[in-house]
Design a protein around this motif. Structure first.
Motif, short mmCIF file in Angstrom:
data_model
loop_
_atom_site.label_atom_id
_atom_site.label_comp_id
_atom_site.label_asym_id
_atom_site.label_seq_id
_atom_site.Cartn_x
_atom_site.Cartn_y
_atom_site.Cartn_z
N PRO A 61 56.31 -9.48 65.76
CA PRO A 61 56.10 -9.34 64.31
C PRO A 61 56.75 -10.50 63.55
N PRO A 62 56.16 -10.95 62.44
CA PRO A 62 56.70 -12.09 61.68
C PRO A 62 58.16 -11.91 61.29
N GLU A 63 58.56 -10.68 60.98
CA GLU A 63 59.94 -10.47 60.56
C GLU A 63 60.95 -10.75 61.68
N GLN A 64 60.48 -10.66 62.93
CA GLN A 64 61.39 -10.92 64.04
C GLN A 64 61.52 -12.41 64.34
N THR A 65 60.59 -13.21 63.86
CA THR A 65 60.65 -14.66 64.12
C THR A 65 60.97 -15.46 62.86
N ALA A 66 61.43 -14.77 61.83
CA ALA A 66 61.71 -15.45 60.56
C ALA A 66 62.73 -16.57 60.73
N GLU A 67 63.71 -16.37 61.61
CA GLU A 67 64.74 -17.37 61.84
C GLU A 67 64.58 -18.06 63.20
N LEU A 68 63.39 -17.94 63.77
CA LEU A 68 63.10 -18.55 65.08
C LEU A 68 61.87 -19.43 64.92
N PRO A 69 62.04 -20.65 64.42
CA PRO A 69 60.88 -21.47 64.02
C PRO A 69 59.92 -21.80 65.16
N LEU A 70 60.44 -22.03 66.36
CA LEU A 70 59.54 -22.38 67.46
C LEU A 70 58.68 -21.19 67.85
N LEU A 71 59.29 -20.02 67.94
CA LEU A 71 58.51 -18.83 68.27
C LEU A 71 57.53 -18.48 67.15
N ARG A 72 57.93 -18.72 65.92
CA ARG A 72 57.03 -18.45 64.79
C ARG A 72 55.81 -19.36 64.86
N ALA A 73 56.06 -20.64 65.18
CA ALA A 73 54.95 -21.58 65.33
C ALA A 73 54.09 -21.22 66.53
N LEU A 74 54.73 -20.81 67.63
CA LEU A 74 53.98 -20.43 68.82
C LEU A 74 53.10 -19.23 68.55
N ALA A 75 53.62 -18.24 67.81
CA ALA A 75 52.84 -17.06 67.49
C ALA A 75 51.57 -17.44 66.74
N GLY A 76 51.68 -18.42 65.84
CA GLY A 76 50.50 -18.89 65.12
C GLY A 76 49.50 -19.55 66.04
N GLU A 77 49.98 -20.36 66.99
CA GLU A 77 49.08 -21.02 67.94
C GLU A 77 48.41 -20.01 68.86
N LEU A 78 49.16 -18.99 69.28
CA LEU A 78 48.59 -17.96 70.15
C LEU A 78 47.53 -17.14 69.43
N ALA A 79 47.76 -16.91 68.15
CA ALA A 79 46.76 -16.17 67.37
C ALA A 79 45.46 -16.96 67.27
N ALA A 80 45.57 -18.29 67.19
CA ALA A 80 44.39 -19.13 67.09
C ALA A 80 43.73 -19.34 68.44
N ASP A 81 44.53 -19.33 69.52
CA ASP A 81 44.00 -19.58 70.86
C ASP A 81 44.71 -18.66 71.86
N PRO A 82 44.23 -17.42 72.04
CA PRO A 82 44.90 -16.46 72.93
C PRO A 82 45.02 -16.93 74.36
#
Length: 220
Positions: free
Chosen positions: A166-187
Motif C-alpha cells: 500500500p502507498p502508505e507503507q512506502t511513503a518513506e521508502l522511495p525506491l520501493l515506492r518507485a518500484l511499485a509504480g513500475e510493477l503496476a505498469a509492467d507486472p
C-alpha cells in the motif's frame, strides 16, 4: 472373515483424493479422517492400504514426482544430445509446469530423502543427458542441483501474491515506492524466474568453458 481386496485401483483412488485435497486446501487439511469422509468410507478402511499417514504422504510424493518427471521427459524428448542449455531449460520448465499444478504440495516435495524410484530414474535421466555433453559426473550433479533449486524456488514463489505494498507503507521508502509504480505498469517485472534461469545458464556456460579450457579459472 475374508481379507479385503487390496486393489491397485482403489489404492490409486485414495492417493488421487489425497492429492486433490492438498491442492484444494493445503497439506494441513489432509488427515485420514477427512480423507475417508471425502471418499465416503470409514477411517479404518484406509489402513488396509497405508500403514499410517506417513506412508500415504510418501505415496502422494511418488504420484506427484511421477507427474513431474513425465513432464520433464516430454520436454527432453526432442532435444538433441549435447544441447546442455536446452536440456536444463527443458528440465526446469517441465518440472515447474507440473509443480504449478500442485503449489500447496511444494513443501512436501522438497522434504525427505530422494528415495522414490520415479525421482531416482529422473535423476538418472538428467545425469545421462548432462554427461553426454562432456561434463564429469560430479559437475553434472552440481549443475543439476542448481537447476532443481531454482525450479523449487520459482514454484514456491509462483503461489505468492504480487508485490504491491500500500502507498502508505512506502511513503518513506522511495525506491520501493518507485518500484511499485513500475510493477503496476509492467507486472512481468515481478517474475524473477526467467532472469534467474538466464543468469544460471550464463554462469554454467562460464564454468563449462573453464572446464574445457583449464587455463581459465571458473568463478567461485
Amino acid at each position: 472373515m475374508p481379507r479385503p481386496n487390496h486393489s491397485e485401483r482403489t489404492r490409486s483412488q485414495i492417493v488421487e483424493a489425497a492429492v486433490a485435497l492438498i491442492d484444494a486446501e493445503g497439506l494441513e487439511a489432509l488427515s485420514t479422517r477427512r480423507l475417508a469422509a471425502e471418499l465416503g468410507v470409514r477411517g479404518p478402511t484406509l489402513y488396509h492400504y497405508f500403514a499410517d499417514k506417513n506412508s500415504l504422504l510418501e505415496a502422494v510424493r511418488d504420484r506427484i514426482a511421477t507427474e513431474i518427471w513425465t513432464g520433464v521427459e516430454t520436454r527432453l524428448a526432442d532435444i538433441e544430445s549435447g544441447d546442455w542449455e536446452r536440456i536444463l531449460r527443458g528440465y526446469v520448465d517441465g518440472a515447474l509446469s507440473a509443480m504449478a499444478r500442485h503449489p500447496r504440495a511444494i513443501g512436501l516435495m522438497a522434504l525427505g530423502a530422494a528415495t522414490r524410484q520415479s525421482t531416482l530414474r529422473g535423476y538418472e535421466t538428467m545425469l545421462g543427458r548432462l554427461t553426454e555433453c562432456g561434463w564429469p559426473l560430479g559437475l553434472a550433479w552440481q549443475i543439476f542441483l542448481s537447476a532443481e533449486n531454482l525450479m523449487l524456488s520459482a514454484a514456491l514463489e509462483a503461489g505468492q501474491p504480487e508485490f504491491a505494498p500500500p502507498p502508505e507503507q512506502t511513503a518513506e521508502l522511495p525506491l520501493l515506492r518507485a518500484l511499485a509504480g513500475e510493477l503496476a505498469a509492467d507486472p512481468s517485472l515481478d517474475d524473477g524466474y526467467e532472469t534467474g534461469l538466464d543468469a544460471l545458464i550464463a554462469g554454467i556456460g562460464v564454468t563449462l568453458g573453464a572446464y574445457r579450457n583449464p587455463g581459465t579459472r571458473a568463478p567461485h
